[in-house]
Design a protein around this motif. Structure first.
Motif, PDB file in Angstrom:
ATOM      1  N   SER A   1     -37.923  40.412  53.166  1.00 20.62           N
ATOM      2  CA  SER A   1     -39.099  39.949  52.429  1.00 20.62           C
ATOM      3  C   SER A   1     -39.758  38.792  53.164  1.00 20.62           C
ATOM      4  CB  SER A   1     -38.699  39.497  51.016  1.00 20.62           C
ATOM      5  OG  SER A   1     -37.805  38.392  51.088  1.00 20.62           O
ATOM      6  N   GLY A   2     -41.054  38.625  52.943  1.00 16.72           N
ATOM      7  CA  GLY A   2     -41.771  37.509  53.538  1.00 16.72           C
ATOM      8  C   GLY A   2     -42.107  37.685  54.991  1.00 16.72           C
ATOM      9  N   HIS A   3     -41.982  38.897  55.507  1.00 13.85           N
ATOM     10  CA  HIS A   3     -42.304  39.139  56.912  1.00 13.85           C
ATOM     11  C   HIS A   3     -43.445  40.149  57.061  1.00 13.85           C
ATOM     12  CE1 HIS A   3     -39.439  36.837  59.270  1.00 13.85           C
ATOM     13  NE2 HIS A   3     -38.527  37.113  58.368  1.00 13.85           N
ATOM     14  N   ASP A   4     -44.329  40.177  56.076  1.00  9.23           N
ATOM     15  CA  ASP A   4     -45.445  41.099  56.163  1.00  9.23           C
ATOM     16  C   ASP A   4     -46.405  40.713  57.284  1.00  9.23           C
ATOM     17  OD1 ASP A   4     -45.908  38.815  54.680  1.00  9.23           O
ATOM     18  OD2 ASP A   4     -47.550  39.690  53.551  1.00  9.23           O
ATOM     19  N   PHE A   5     -46.233  39.502  57.846  1.00  9.75           N
ATOM     20  CA  PHE A   5     -47.074  39.075  58.958  1.00  9.75           C
ATOM     21  C   PHE A   5     -46.498  39.518  60.300  1.00  9.75           C
ATOM     22  CE2 PHE A   5     -44.069  35.833  57.696  1.00  9.75           C
ATOM     23  CZ  PHE A   5     -43.417  35.525  58.864  1.00  9.75           C
ATOM     24  N   TRP A   6     -45.288  40.093  60.299  1.00  8.10           N
ATOM     25  CA  TRP A   6     -44.682  40.579  61.548  1.00  8.10           C
ATOM     26  C   TRP A   6     -44.275  42.030  61.341  1.00  8.10           C
ATOM     27  CZ3 TRP A   6     -39.304  39.655  64.029  1.00  8.10           C
ATOM     28  CH2 TRP A   6     -39.365  39.979  65.391  1.00  8.10           C
ATOM     29  N   ASN A   7     -45.103  42.934  61.788  1.00 11.63           N
ATOM     30  CA  ASN A   7     -44.935  44.363  61.509  1.00 11.63           C
ATOM     31  C   ASN A   7     -43.580  44.944  61.905  1.00 11.63           C
ATOM     32  OD1 ASN A   7     -47.414  44.719  60.273  1.00 11.63           O
ATOM     33  ND2 ASN A   7     -48.470  45.134  62.196  1.00 11.63           N
ATOM     34  N   PRO A   8     -42.967  44.548  63.044  1.00  9.45           N
ATOM     35  CA  PRO A   8     -41.675  45.151  63.406  1.00  9.45           C
ATOM     36  C   PRO A   8     -40.608  45.024  62.326  1.00  9.45           C
ATOM     37  CG  PRO A   8     -42.581  44.017  65.301  1.00  9.45           C
ATOM     38  CD  PRO A   8     -43.479  43.692  64.134  1.00  9.45           C
ATOM     39  N   MET A   9     -40.638  43.944  61.552  1.00 11.88           N
ATOM     40  CA  MET A   9     -39.667  43.801  60.474  1.00 11.88           C
ATOM     41  C   MET A   9     -39.902  44.858  59.392  1.00 11.88           C
ATOM     42  SD  MET A   9     -37.489  41.452  61.117  1.00 11.88           S
ATOM     43  CE  MET A   9     -36.786  41.343  59.495  1.00 11.88           C
ATOM     44  N   GLU A  10     -41.145  45.059  59.055  1.00  8.91           N
ATOM     45  CA  GLU A  10     -41.487  46.056  58.042  1.00  8.91           C
ATOM     46  C   GLU A  10     -41.124  47.456  58.522  1.00  8.91           C
ATOM     47  OE1 GLU A  10     -45.394  47.636  55.515  1.00  8.91           O
ATOM     48  OE2 GLU A  10     -45.571  45.952  56.908  1.00  8.91           O
ATOM     49  N   TRP A  11     -41.374  47.745  59.804  1.00 15.06           N
ATOM     50  CA  TRP A  11     -41.049  49.066  60.360  1.00 15.06           C
ATOM     51  C   TRP A  11     -39.544  49.328  60.274  1.00 15.06           C
ATOM     52  CZ3 TRP A  11     -44.238  47.770  65.346  1.00 15.06           C
ATOM     53  CH2 TRP A  11     -45.604  47.824  65.043  1.00 15.06           C
ATOM     54  N   SER A  12     -38.740  48.380  60.714  1.00 14.56           N
ATOM     55  CA  SER A  12     -37.291  48.586  60.706  1.00 14.56           C
ATOM     56  C   SER A  12     -36.751  48.694  59.283  1.00 14.56           C
ATOM     57  CB  SER A  12     -36.595  47.441  61.447  1.00 14.56           C
ATOM     58  OG  SER A  12     -36.752  47.578  62.845  1.00 14.56           O
ATOM     59  N   HIS A  13     -37.318  47.912  58.391  1.00 15.62           N
ATOM     60  CA  HIS A  13     -36.883  47.995  56.990  1.00 15.62           C
ATOM     61  C   HIS A  13     -37.165  49.387  56.429  1.00 15.62           C
ATOM     62  CE1 HIS A  13     -37.213  46.471  52.596  1.00 15.62           C
ATOM     63  NE2 HIS A  13     -35.959  46.750  52.897  1.00 15.62           N
ATOM     64  N   ASN A  14     -38.349  49.894  56.667  1.00 15.20           N
ATOM     65  CA  ASN A  14     -38.706  51.222  56.172  1.00 15.20           C
ATOM     66  C   ASN A  14     -37.832  52.301  56.809  1.00 15.20           C
ATOM     67  OD1 ASN A  14     -40.729  50.230  54.504  1.00 15.20           O
ATOM     68  ND2 ASN A  14     -42.333  50.467  56.045  1.00 15.20           N
ATOM     69  N   GLU A  15     -37.505  52.145  58.077  1.00 11.62           N
ATOM     70  CA  GLU A  15     -36.649  53.129  58.753  1.00 11.62           C
ATOM     71  C   GLU A  15     -35.242  53.141  58.166  1.00 11.62           C
ATOM     72  OE1 GLU A  15     -37.134  51.773  62.723  1.00 11.62           O
ATOM     73  OE2 GLU A  15     -39.159  52.606  62.912  1.00 11.62           O
ATOM     74  N   LEU A  16     -34.719  51.983  57.821  1.00  8.73           N
ATOM     75  CA  LEU A  16     -33.409  51.922  57.177  1.00  8.73           C
ATOM     76  C   LEU A  16     -33.447  52.572  55.792  1.00  8.73           C
ATOM     77  CD1 LEU A  16     -32.230  48.310  58.082  1.00  8.73           C
ATOM     78  CD2 LEU A  16     -31.073  50.432  58.720  1.00  8.73           C
TER      79      LEU A  16
ATOM     80  N   SER B   1     -28.266  55.622  66.908  1.00  4.35           N
ATOM     81  CA  SER B   1     -28.130  54.653  67.999  1.00  4.35           C
ATOM     82  C   SER B   1     -29.401  54.501  68.810  1.00  4.35           C
ATOM     83  CB  SER B   1     -26.976  55.052  68.920  1.00  4.35           C
ATOM     84  OG  SER B   1     -27.251  56.288  69.573  1.00  4.35           O
ATOM     85  N   ASP B   2     -30.037  55.620  69.169  1.00  8.34           N
ATOM     86  CA  ASP B   2     -31.176  55.565  70.094  1.00  8.34           C
ATOM     87  C   ASP B   2     -32.499  55.256  69.407  1.00  8.34           C
ATOM     88  OD1 ASP B   2     -29.228  56.304  71.821  1.00  8.34           O
ATOM     89  OD2 ASP B   2     -30.151  58.179  72.467  1.00  8.34           O
ATOM     90  N   TYR B   3     -32.537  55.363  68.109  1.00  6.73           N
ATOM     91  CA  TYR B   3     -33.789  55.099  67.402  1.00  6.73           C
ATOM     92  C   TYR B   3     -33.639  53.944  66.417  1.00  6.73           C
ATOM     93  CZ  TYR B   3     -38.062  55.869  64.717  1.00  6.73           C
ATOM     94  OH  TYR B   3     -39.277  55.695  64.086  1.00  6.73           O
ATOM     95  N   ILE B   4     -32.840  54.140  65.361  1.00  6.80           N
ATOM     96  CA  ILE B   4     -32.751  53.133  64.306  1.00  6.80           C
ATOM     97  C   ILE B   4     -32.191  51.813  64.834  1.00  6.80           C
ATOM     98  CG2 ILE B   4     -31.807  52.533  62.052  1.00  6.80           C
ATOM     99  CD1 ILE B   4     -33.816  54.773  61.908  1.00  6.80           C
ATOM    100  N   TRP B   5     -30.985  51.858  65.431  1.00  5.94           N
ATOM    101  CA  TRP B   5     -30.350  50.612  65.855  1.00  5.94           C
ATOM    102  C   TRP B   5     -30.910  50.088  67.171  1.00  5.94           C
ATOM    103  CZ3 TRP B   5     -28.063  52.902  61.841  1.00  5.94           C
ATOM    104  CH2 TRP B   5     -27.483  52.065  60.872  1.00  5.94           C
TER     105      TRP B   5
END
Length: 323
Positions: free
Chosen positions: A242-257, A281-285
């Protein structure tokens, strides 16, 4: 016998604490750090838990503050040149490509600088400079400034008695949500580094199941799926999303999990064992562990008086303006 007296420095100190308190959200708590050993106070972040804003709970996030004040701050501009990544090699600047950044100058004792450096990079220490005339407050993260500005520009800095710190004027502390983005990001830093270490451990264990490490850890398919599910659950429990809507990579990884968790609830076929592990291994992590690389190269340079910081910092403020 003379009466009790107060020095001008004591008056300025009181003003700086008052100004800092007034500039921060009312629900945040400013803890005095006692005797001055380089840290003056700690700001503990809280958020309201109900709409009427009558109850707030701690986020478990803190900012360490070196609080300075002056009634004669020198405001000027600093040329910030395009440069290579100083985390990968010595400073190389392109003198033909630069931006001019409005800054406030402040001379900081070397003892303060070395104290912050000894604390490492996981605990954010902010230099907050209060202009006692205008009662404006400006910040810069000293941990990042030391690594990204001070050392590259002056490798022999430690032999000096003090150094001039250049604080971007755009880093004004205001009680507006857009202006608090930086402080909230710094508050999450220790959690981020803990998560980075966790993700790296999880990836290495997946590699072991795939035979990609020196010590193969061959496990039955059901055991492997259960391990990945455990990894996903632990990763999602980290208080970093939460609180990282200003940094897209965090949102992307959260959605992927979240997507991976949903897929696993539907079941993974035995014949897809290796493909499933490869996907993890090659995508998510891979993307999860790459967050730490991006954090070092990009996020730690946010809000500094550098060329890259002017391109990546300062989101829109609540009033719709850009800084």
């Amino acid at each position: 016998m003379p009466r009790k007296q107060r020095s001008l420095n004591q008056v300025k100190e009181d003003i700086s604490f008052r100004v800092l308190r007034e500039k921060l959200p009312q629900e945040w708590v400013v803890h005095s750090y006692g005797a001055d050993y380089g840290i003056d106070c700690v700001v503990e972040l809280f958020d309201f838990v109900n709409n009427d804003k009558k109850l707030a709970e701690t986020l478990g996030e803190n900012l360490f503050i070196q609080l300075k004040s002056s009634d004669c701050i020198e405001y000027t501009t600093r040329k910030a040149y395009s440069r290579g990544n100083v985390a990968k090699g010595r400073l190389r600047e392109d003198k033909n490509d630069y931006v001019e950044i409005e800054v406030a100058k402040f001379k900081l004792d070397m003892s303060d600088i070395l104290t912050v450096q000894s604390m490492g990079i996981a605990i954010p220490v902010l230099l907050v400079l209060v202009d006692t005339n205008s009662e404006k407050a400006f910040f810069v993260c000293l941990n990042d400034y030391i690594d990204k500005v001070l050392i590259p520009e002056d490798p022999s800095y430690a032999s000096k008695g003090s150094k001039i710190i250049y604080i971007p004027i755009a880093n004004e502390i205001l009680n507006q949500e857009g202006a608090l983005v930086a402080l909230r990001a710094y508050g999450k830093r220790s959690k981020m580094y803990g998560a980075f270490s966790l993700f790296n451990y999880q990836l290495k264990e997946i590699w072991r199941m795939q035979g990609k490490s020196a010590m193969l850890h061959s496990v039955p398919f059901d055991y492997a799926v259960d391990m990945i599910k455990t990894f996903v659950d632990i990763a999602l429990r980290q208080d970093i999303w939460s609180g990282h809507d200003f940094w897209n990579p965090m949102e992307w990884s959260h959605n992927e999990l979240l997507t991976l968790s949903e897929k696993m609830c539907k079941g993974v076929k035995t014949e897809d064992h290796q493909q499933f592990l490869t996907y993890c291994s090659d995508y998510i992590w891979h993307r999860l562990t790459n967050l730490s690389n991006m954090y070092e190269e990009l996020v730690r340079e946010w809000f500094l008086p550098t060329y890259l910081a002017t391109l990546t910092s300062y989101p829109s403020r609540d009033d719709g303006s850009e800084t």
